[in-house]
Design a protein around this motif. Structure first.
Motif, PDB file in Angstrom:
ATOM      1  N   SER A 275       0.844  -1.200   0.000  1.00 32.83           N
ATOM      2  CA  SER A 275       0.000   0.000   0.000  1.00 32.83           C
ATOM      3  C   SER A 275       0.876   1.246   0.000  1.00 32.83           C
ATOM      4  N   ALA A 276       0.297   2.354  -0.458  1.00 32.78           N
ATOM      5  CA  ALA A 276       1.000   3.646  -0.469  1.00 32.78           C
ATOM      6  C   ALA A 276      -0.051   4.734  -0.668  1.00 32.78           C
ATOM      7  N   TRP A 277       0.387   5.988  -0.520  1.00 31.99           N
ATOM      8  CA  TRP A 277      -0.502   7.110  -0.800  1.00 31.99           C
ATOM      9  C   TRP A 277       0.312   8.286  -1.327  1.00 31.99           C
ATOM     10  N   ASP A 278      -0.380   9.150  -2.045  1.00 33.04           N
ATOM     11  CA  ASP A 278       0.233  10.404  -2.457  1.00 33.04           C
ATOM     12  C   ASP A 278      -0.815  11.500  -2.323  1.00 33.04           C
ATOM     13  N   ASP A 279      -0.591  12.624  -2.940  1.00 30.50           N
ATOM     14  CA  ASP A 279      -1.504  13.757  -2.762  1.00 30.50           C
ATOM     15  C   ASP A 279      -2.843  13.554  -3.450  1.00 30.50           C
ATOM     16  N   ASN A 280      -2.952  12.500  -4.267  1.00 25.61           N
ATOM     17  CA  ASN A 280      -4.180  12.316  -5.048  1.00 25.61           C
ATOM     18  C   ASN A 280      -4.936  11.032  -4.747  1.00 25.61           C
TER      19      ASN A 280
ATOM     20  N   LEU B  17     -12.893   8.378   3.378  1.00 29.51           N
ATOM     21  CA  LEU B  17     -12.205   8.802   4.598  1.00 29.51           C
ATOM     22  C   LEU B  17     -12.421  10.300   4.815  1.00 29.51           C
ATOM     23  N   PRO B  18     -12.964  10.717   5.960  1.00 33.90           N
ATOM     24  CA  PRO B  18     -13.213  12.139   6.205  1.00 33.90           C
ATOM     25  C   PRO B  18     -11.934  12.956   6.305  1.00 33.90           C
ATOM     26  N   LYS B  19     -10.849  12.344   6.787  1.00 36.13           N
ATOM     27  CA  LYS B  19      -9.558  13.037   6.896  1.00 36.13           C
ATOM     28  C   LYS B  19      -8.520  12.236   6.131  1.00 36.13           C
ATOM     29  N   TYR B  20      -7.743  12.917   5.283  1.00 31.39           N
ATOM     30  CA  TYR B  20      -6.799  12.229   4.401  1.00 31.39           C
ATOM     31  C   TYR B  20      -5.441  12.912   4.489  1.00 31.39           C
ATOM     32  N   GLY B  21      -4.396  12.100   4.700  1.00 34.33           N
ATOM     33  CA  GLY B  21      -3.046  12.643   4.684  1.00 34.33           C
ATOM     34  C   GLY B  21      -2.266  12.377   5.955  1.00 34.33           C
ATOM     35  N   THR B  22      -1.146  13.056   6.087  1.00 35.96           N
ATOM     36  CA  THR B  22      -0.176  12.822   7.157  1.00 35.96           C
ATOM     37  C   THR B  22      -0.827  12.732   8.532  1.00 35.96           C
ATOM     38  N   GLY B  23      -0.623  11.603   9.201  1.00 38.27           N
ATOM     39  CA  GLY B  23      -1.119  11.416  10.560  1.00 38.27           C
ATOM     40  C   GLY B  23      -2.555  10.964  10.658  1.00 38.27           C
ATOM     41  N   ALA B  24      -3.303  11.017   9.578  1.00 38.70           N
ATOM     42  CA  ALA B  24      -4.698  10.563   9.617  1.00 38.70           C
ATOM     43  C   ALA B  24      -4.734   9.050   9.819  1.00 38.70           C
ATOM     44  N   THR B  25      -5.695   8.594  10.617  1.00 37.73           N
ATOM     45  CA  THR B  25      -5.799   7.182  10.967  1.00 37.73           C
ATOM     46  C   THR B  25      -7.162   6.631  10.573  1.00 37.73           C
ATOM     47  N   PHE B  26      -7.179   5.390  10.101  1.00 32.49           N
ATOM     48  CA  PHE B  26      -8.431   4.723   9.761  1.00 32.49           C
ATOM     49  C   PHE B  26      -8.274   3.230  10.005  1.00 32.49           C
TER      50      PHE B  26
ATOM     51  N   ASN C 135       2.849  15.809   3.282  1.00 22.89           N
ATOM     52  CA  ASN C 135       2.944  17.227   3.651  1.00 22.89           C
ATOM     53  C   ASN C 135       1.758  17.723   4.445  1.00 22.89           C
ATOM     54  N   GLY C 136       1.080  16.833   5.150  1.00 21.25           N
ATOM     55  CA  GLY C 136      -0.042  17.255   5.975  1.00 21.25           C
ATOM     56  C   GLY C 136      -1.324  16.531   5.624  1.00 21.25           C
ATOM     57  N   ALA C 137      -2.375  16.854   6.380  1.00 23.20           N
ATOM     58  CA  ALA C 137      -3.664  16.209   6.184  1.00 23.20           C
ATOM     59  C   ALA C 137      -4.715  17.243   5.807  1.00 23.20           C
ATOM     60  N   GLU C 138      -5.793  16.771   5.192  1.00 26.16           N
ATOM     61  CA  GLU C 138      -6.891  17.653   4.815  1.00 26.16           C
ATOM     62  C   GLU C 138      -8.219  16.964   5.065  1.00 26.16           C
ATOM     63  N   ASP C 139      -9.252  17.766   5.287  1.00 28.69           N
ATOM     64  CA  ASP C 139     -10.595  17.236   5.489  1.00 28.69           C
ATOM     65  C   ASP C 139     -11.249  16.987   4.139  1.00 28.69           C
ATOM     66  N   ILE C 140     -11.807  15.784   3.967  1.00 28.30           N
ATOM     67  CA  ILE C 140     -12.440  15.415   2.699  1.00 28.30           C
ATOM     68  C   ILE C 140     -13.965  15.417   2.839  1.00 28.30           C
ATOM     69  N   TYR C 141     -14.466  14.756   3.877  1.00 28.55           N
ATOM     70  CA  TYR C 141     -15.893  14.687   4.103  1.00 28.55           C
ATOM     71  C   TYR C 141     -16.246  15.348   5.426  1.00 28.55           C
TER      72      TYR C 141
END
Length: 493
Positions: free
Chosen positions: A84-89, A209-218, A264-270
């Motif tokens: 698994s991996a993630w990026d900005d998109n 996922l309501p929160k996406y990015g650095t430090g977000a947990t699910f 580079n951080g997290a953002e709110d999605i939902y």
């Protein structure tokens, strides 16, 4: 006296030999990370080099068997590797299933008997070689995600013609199917002589996922199948004990605790929905409150769903259906226009359906849910006025996690007869019972079968607790017996 304490110590030590100390269960709430990558993996069905941040899998069944459940694997001769991996998109998942020839591609059959093979039939993919995964919107240990089916469950498989079939069994609270749109995920499945590789890229806006990015947990769990037909011989491995066992009940709280690292951080999605406070009128004595499980989803065993899309196949056959039409000039207020319990067929309403109408469909399902069915049966009588809380029909938007329909007049609840059982006590017609079975199985799809007799207590060390309790009681009994013997001996002397 010294002899007494020596004997007592020996008894306690002897008893402690039988005490089983519970060990950490890696198959529940295992802590894992998803690494950030600068260059996105190529979704081509081939895992190349370190495109997922490392050339090695994050885990595998053979390398980390304690993280897996094997109760539905009758083969025992295969493996799965996970990446698994993630990026900005996107968030990226990949599974390499190293099988031993026991694989079956999904036949393009009309499983739900609606006259065609389409996305509704994909719910049956768990019967064949596939992968299904479950995500919770946040840390599975921090909140009860089992309530209201508050999780995403999706699946991928190959059909006999080589096409990629995709399905979503559940979406989290407040997120509609269109907000996830499984058909917009990029997914490739590659088949070789000894392995099947699944790769999928899920856009951050469509991952639930309501929160996406650095430090977000699910929460995350998955199950892979390498089997010709589950009903003939099952071959499924599950990472984390959340969706296959537990007598067919999903336990999202058992998912792995997965955290995004790097980036580079997290953002709110939902928007995260909270539980709303019911109006005072809804809590008065005698007023019936009926909790809604899901919105615009096919109803499954024991569920009560709200349907706003009049054109969808919501599995109304062999369920209790109430058509509610809006009361003009009164917000969130409806009149029960018609009720229907049509065995084996989808209801066809005989009244005009104005804009803004909804259907409440309740499936009695398992015996323990008959009380809920009775509540709906008593509340939704033709001409009754009911109100809807927590969902805005006009906007098509869920407002709170606790969507409720409630009566405006007190109701008397009487447990009705099971509508699937004829009044004369005779056998249910073969066609009707088969239709009911097909509809229910189609909906529950993602392994909501009765998967063994596993009790809830087993999930969190219930057996160990029982053993400890028995041993402690035995120790106390030994001590009491020793004391009695000594006292009697003293009296005798």
């Amino acid at each position: 006296m010294k002899k007494f304490f020596a004997f007592l110590l020996a008894a306690v030590l002897l008893t402690s030999m039988f005490v089983v100390v519970p060990a950490a269960d890696d198959a529940v709430n295992f802590a894992a990370n998803i690494p950030y990558v600068e260059v996105a993996p190529e979704i081509d069905g081939v895992i190349n080099g370190a495109e997922y941040g490392t050339a090695l899998p994050q885990h595998s069944f053979k390398g980390n068997p304690d993280q897996f459940k094997t109760e539905f694997d009758a083969y025992g001769d295969w493996d799965v590797e996970f990446y698994s991996a993630w990026d900005d998109n996107n968030i990226y998942f990949a599974w390499k299933v190293i099988h031993n020839g026991h694989i079956g591609f999904m036949p393009e059959n009309d499983f739900n008997n609606d006259g065609k093979f389409d996305k509704d039939d994909y719910n049956y993919m768990w019967t064949y070689t596939c992968v299904q995964f479950l995500l919770t919107p946040g840390d599975p240990t921090a909140k009860d995600y089992s309530k209201g089916n508050n999780y995403l469950e999706a699946g991928l498989c190959l059909t006999e013609t080589g096409s990629v079939a995709r399905t979503i069994w559940y979406t989290p609270t407040g997120i509609n199917v269109a907000d996830v749109d499984v058909n917009s995920w990029k997914a490739v499945i590659d088949q070789t002589d000894d392995a099947i590789t699944y790769e999928v890229a899920i856009p951050k806006e469509l991952c639930s996922l309501p929160k996406y990015g650095t430090g977000a947990t699910f929460g995350l769990t998955y199950a892979v199948g390498a089997q010709e037909d589950f009903n003939t011989k099952n071959g499924m491995l599950e990472w984390q004990d959340a969706c296959l066992g537990n007598s067919g009940v999903k336990v999202p709280g058992n998912c792995a605790v997965v955290t995004f690292t790097g980036g580079n951080g997290a953002e709110d999605i939902y928007e995260t929905l909270e539980e709303g406070t019911l109006p005072e009128e809804a809590t008065e004595e005698g007023i019936a409150n009926i909790a809604i499980d899901r919105i615009d989803f096919k109803v499954g065993d024991g569920e009560c769903n709200l349907i706003t899309d009049m054109e969808m196949n919501y599995n109304g056959a062999n369920s209790f259906n109430a058509l509610l039409i809006p009361v003009e000039g009164e917000a969130n207020t409806f009149e029960v226009a018609e009720i229907m319990e049509a065995p084996g067929v989808q209801p066809e309403w005989s009244v005009e359906i104005p804009e803004g109408s909804v259907i409440v469909v309740t499936n009695a399902g398992l015996e323990e849910t008959l009380d809920r069915y009775a509540l709906a049966y008593a509340t939704f009588t033709e001409g009754a006025i009911v109100k809807l809380f927590g969902y805005d029909v006009a906007e098509g938007k869920q407002l709170y996690t606790n969507v409720v329909v409630y009566s405006t007049e007190p109701v008397i609840v009487e447990t009705p007869e099971d509508p699937s059982i004829p009044e004369d006590g005779g056998d249910v017609s073969e066609d009707a019972s088969e239709d009911a079975s097909e509809e229910d199985e189609s909906e529950v799809g993602g392994n909501d079968f009765n998967a063994g007799d596993k009790e809830d207590g087993n999930k969190e060390g219930g057996n160990n607790t029982l053993i400890i309790t028995i041993c402690i009681c035995a120790a106390i009994a030994v001590v009491i017996a020793v004391v009695v013997v000594i006292v009697l001996k003293k009296k005798k002397n």
